[in-house]
Design a protein around this motif. Structure first.
Motif, short mmCIF file in Angstrom:
data_model
loop_
_atom_site.label_atom_id
_atom_site.label_comp_id
_atom_site.label_asym_id
_atom_site.label_seq_id
_atom_site.Cartn_x
_atom_site.Cartn_y
_atom_site.Cartn_z
N VAL A 82 0.86 -1.18 0.00
CA VAL A 82 0.00 0.00 0.00
C VAL A 82 0.90 1.23 0.00
O VAL A 82 1.76 1.39 0.86
N PRO A 84 1.88 5.35 0.15
CA PRO A 84 1.45 6.56 0.86
C PRO A 84 0.57 7.42 -0.04
O PRO A 84 0.69 7.40 -1.27
N ASP A 85 -0.30 8.20 0.56
CA ASP A 85 -1.24 9.01 -0.21
C ASP A 85 -0.57 10.15 -0.97
O ASP A 85 -1.16 10.70 -1.91
N ASP A 86 0.65 10.52 -0.57
CA ASP A 86 1.30 11.65 -1.23
C ASP A 86 2.20 11.24 -2.39
O ASP A 86 2.98 12.05 -2.89
N LYS A 134 -6.13 0.08 -6.88
CA LYS A 134 -6.60 0.64 -5.61
C LYS A 134 -7.27 -0.45 -4.79
O LYS A 134 -7.91 -1.35 -5.34
N ASN A 135 -7.10 -0.36 -3.47
CA ASN A 135 -7.76 -1.33 -2.60
C ASN A 135 -9.15 -0.82 -2.23
O ASN A 135 -9.60 0.23 -2.72
N LYS A 137 -10.20 0.56 0.26
CA LYS A 137 -10.21 1.81 1.02
C LYS A 137 -9.81 3.01 0.16
O LYS A 137 -9.72 4.13 0.65
N HIS A 139 -6.92 3.39 -1.42
CA HIS A 139 -5.48 3.66 -1.45
C HIS A 139 -4.83 2.99 -2.66
O HIS A 139 -5.20 1.87 -3.04
N VAL A 141 -2.26 0.83 -4.58
CA VAL A 141 -1.48 -0.34 -4.16
C VAL A 141 -0.69 -0.88 -5.35
O VAL A 141 -1.06 -0.68 -6.52
#
Length: 209
Positions: A82, A84-86, A134-135, A137, A139, A141
């Protein structure tokens, strides 16, 4: 790679806009109570993100974003990481035990994706494959294929990529060759806000690297 101040970028965007603006048209007057410069400052990170997503990797300066990330191992030797969002863009990914990194990533619609579900056709240590998705949630991946099922623990050697530009930054690391495309694209985005699709189209054409 050069460190370019936000102030210098804003100045260049203004120059770009003034070049194609008739003298009688006051582009930089306040619009709905907002100074045009505020629009420019807000859109520079967005323009930079779009450019960084589409240029070749040799114009980027990737950083290692794999520190602290723990892959989830599957029983068949595949796994998932997974991100990081940034993270804006991944340029290379290597698991310990692979002979080479993955530098080209596929998505779930790529013809090779379905091959990864078969133990005999999937990627392995010599020719690994990574699928970006994307998973549940939301995010981003990386599903990676694969290591031998006998490998007891999966470890990331490195993940290199580009982070989302910080909207609160007062300067940015930009390849000098990309400064002009970023500024023209920013001008296009501002003209879109001002409901000037004609001017936005011209600036968009000039932003193509």
């Amino acid at each position: 790679m050069s460190r370019i101040s936000l102030r210098d970028l804003v100045s260049q965007v203004k120059i770009n806009m003034e070049e194609l603006t008739p003298q009688w048209e006051a582009v930089f007057e306040r619009t709905d109570g907002v100074d045009i410069e505020a629009y420019i400052r807000n859109k520079i990170p967005d323009a930079l993100s779009r450019i960084l997503l589409n240029v070749s990797c040799d114009l980027l300066t990737p950083v290692d974003i794999g520190y602290g990330l723990v892959p989830v191992k599957n029983q068949d030797g595949s796994g998932q990481v997974v991100l990081p969002d940034d993270v804006l863009r991944i340029t290379s990914f290597k698991m310990k035990g692979w002979n080479r990194p993955v530098t080209r990533f596929i998505d779930q619609f790529h013809p090779s994706c379905e091959l990864q579900y078969n133990l005999y056709t999937r990627g392995g240590s010599s020719k690994p494959v990574c699928v970006l998705g994307k998973n549940d949630k939301g995010h981003v991946v990386i599903d990676y294929y694969s290591l031998s099922p006998s490998v007891p623990e999966h470890e990331i050697e490195y993940i290199r990529g580009v982070l989302v530009p910080d909207k609160s930054a007062d300067s940015f690391d930009i390849n000098p060759l990309l400064v002009s495309p970023v500024c023209y694209l920013c001008a296009a985005l501002v003209y879109e806000i001002l409901a000037r699709p004609d001017m936005a189209a011209i600036m968009m054409q000039r932003s193509v690297y």
